[in-house]
Write a protein that holds these residues in place. Structure first.
Motif, PDB file in Angstrom:
ATOM      1  N   ILE A 249       0.893  -1.319  -0.068  1.00 19.48           N
ATOM      2  CA  ILE A 249      -0.018   0.134   0.059  1.00 19.48           C
ATOM      3  C   ILE A 249       0.849   1.072   0.145  1.00 19.48           C
ATOM      4  N   SER A 250       0.598   2.052  -0.967  1.00 15.76           N
ATOM      5  CA  SER A 250       1.319   3.407  -0.835  1.00 15.76           C
ATOM      6  C   SER A 250       0.875   4.351   0.145  1.00 15.76           C
ATOM      7  N   HIS A 251       1.715   4.934   0.912  1.00 13.29           N
ATOM      8  CA  HIS A 251       1.241   5.812   1.972  1.00 13.29           C
ATOM      9  C   HIS A 251       0.731   7.393   1.484  1.00 13.29           C
ATOM     10  N   VAL A 252       1.530   7.726   0.559  1.00 12.32           N
ATOM     11  CA  VAL A 252       1.267   9.025   0.029  1.00 12.32           C
ATOM     12  C   VAL A 252       1.043   9.198  -1.364  1.00 12.32           C
ATOM     13  N   THR A 253       1.020  10.370  -2.135  1.00 10.14           N
ATOM     14  CA  THR A 253       0.878  10.608  -3.544  1.00 10.14           C
ATOM     15  C   THR A 253       2.355  10.387  -3.724  1.00 10.14           C
ATOM     16  N   GLN A 254       2.784   9.643  -4.761  1.00  9.54           N
ATOM     17  CA  GLN A 254       4.304   9.621  -5.130  1.00  9.54           C
ATOM     18  C   GLN A 254       4.480   9.042  -6.561  1.00  9.54           C
TER      19      GLN A 254
END
Ligand code: SAM
Length: 320
Positions: A249-254
């Motif tokens: 899961i990506s924590h932030v916009t990246q």
């Protein structure tokens, strides 16, 4: 660029461009991935290896009666052999029966095959061993026409494929077999969802590291710049479909860039990258899969707790 790197690059381009980002678990096994999987196999929660190994040890006479009733010379082929910990048990039993047998493991991981060779040197130095470094979806160990083949797909590896992929792999295996040859499958059975879930989300975080290591591999091999601190391992079991799935899961916009692909991929906060699936089976679904893929389902050896199975299938006389 090597053919393997080209395959990885194409796979990543396709998998990270899809609406549901996904990568195949087959890419987990670089050297570090193989080392982490060896640790996973020893974890208290990861019952699969112990359950399968116990069946291979405790039911070996029954197993050999089905796979080699008349002690014919045989090639024992293991697809995705890993470090051969379980194979050595079966090979020892064949050796003790004086069966003329050659063990032909195939694996994409050089590290796993080196461990396997070391293990065989130590425990079974007289066993004929012919390892093959490669992708079992693309190549097949050399075959000798006068020997019968016993092909093993252990560790519930088949469960990493969806139904369509599993049938395609099984049909491919079938085309390599002659009438009477045997396929031995190690398959994880449906059980308490909490037991299954814990096996893929251990308390020490080794499975999480194994999952995140895929991103480190992409950084190294495809010149990517994943920040593994910005992703988390997430594992979820669906009892309705009897399938375990792992994600990052990506924590932030990246935005992640690959110098090899010359492409950027954007992740939204909470977006998931699907990295593994592990199908669980019932005796009925195993028999159905044999029929769908053109095998004769000959015998099923099941253990009680935790539930696990060894399925013995034959290529029937009339299969095309
Ligand atoms: C889950 S481990 C299982 C190892 C072993 N069979 C066991 O049961 O303990 C999967 C192994 O399959 C190998 N593997 C995965 N996909 C492969 C492929 N397409 N061709 C060859 N090896 C593959 C990996 O490198 C890894 O060693």
């Amino acid at each position: 660029m090597t053919p393997e790197l080209h395959n990885l690059a194409q796979h990543v381009l396709h998998g990270l461009s899809a609406p549901q980002k996904a990568l195949s678990s087959a890419w987990f096994y670089d050297d570090e991935g193989s080392r982490l999987f060896q640790r996973i196999m020893t974890l208290p929660e990861y019952y699969l290896t112990r359950a399968e190994h116990a069946l291979l040890r405790e039911r070996v006479d029954e197993l050999l009666r089905w796979i080699d009733p008349d002690h014919r010379p045989l090639d024992l082929i293991e697809l995705g052999s890993g470090d051969g910990e379980k194979a050595v048990t079966l090979c020892r039993a064949l050796h003790a029966r004086h069966v003329d047998s050659t063990f032909r493991p195939i694996d994409v991981s050089a590290h796993a095959l080196a461990e396997l060779s070391r293990r065989f040197d130590e425990h079974l130095p007289r066993m004929a061993l012919k390892p093959v470094l490669g992708d079992y979806l693309a190549r097949w160990p050399e075959r000798s026409p006068e020997r019968h083949q016993v092909v093993m797909l252990l560790g519930s590896n088949l469960g990493n494929f969806d139904q369509v992929g599993a049938c395609a792999l099984l049909r491919r295996i079938r085309t390599q077999l002659r009438s009477g040859d045997v396929l031995l499958l190690g398959l994880d059975l449906v059980k308490d969802p909490r037991v299954i879930h814990a096996a893929y989300d251990d308390s020490r975080g080794v499975t999480a590291e194994f999952n995140l290591n895929l991103l480190r591999r992409l950084n190294r091999e495809l010149g990517m710049n994943f920040d593994t601190g910005r992703f988390s391992h997430f594992a979820s079991y669906c009892p309705l479909q009897a399938v375990m799935r792992s994600f990052l899961i990506s924590h932030v916009t990246q935005v992640v860039h690959s110098t090899v692909l010359d492409r950027e991929f954007t992740f939204a906060p909470g977006e998931t990258l699907h990295t593994e699936q592990s199908q669980k089976y019932s005796p009925e679904s195993i028999a159905e899969l044999a029929e769908l893929s053109g095998f004769a389902h000959t015998h099923l050896i099941t253990g009680s707790e935790p539930r696990y199975a060894l399925a013995i299938w034959h290529r029937p006389q009339d299969a095309s």
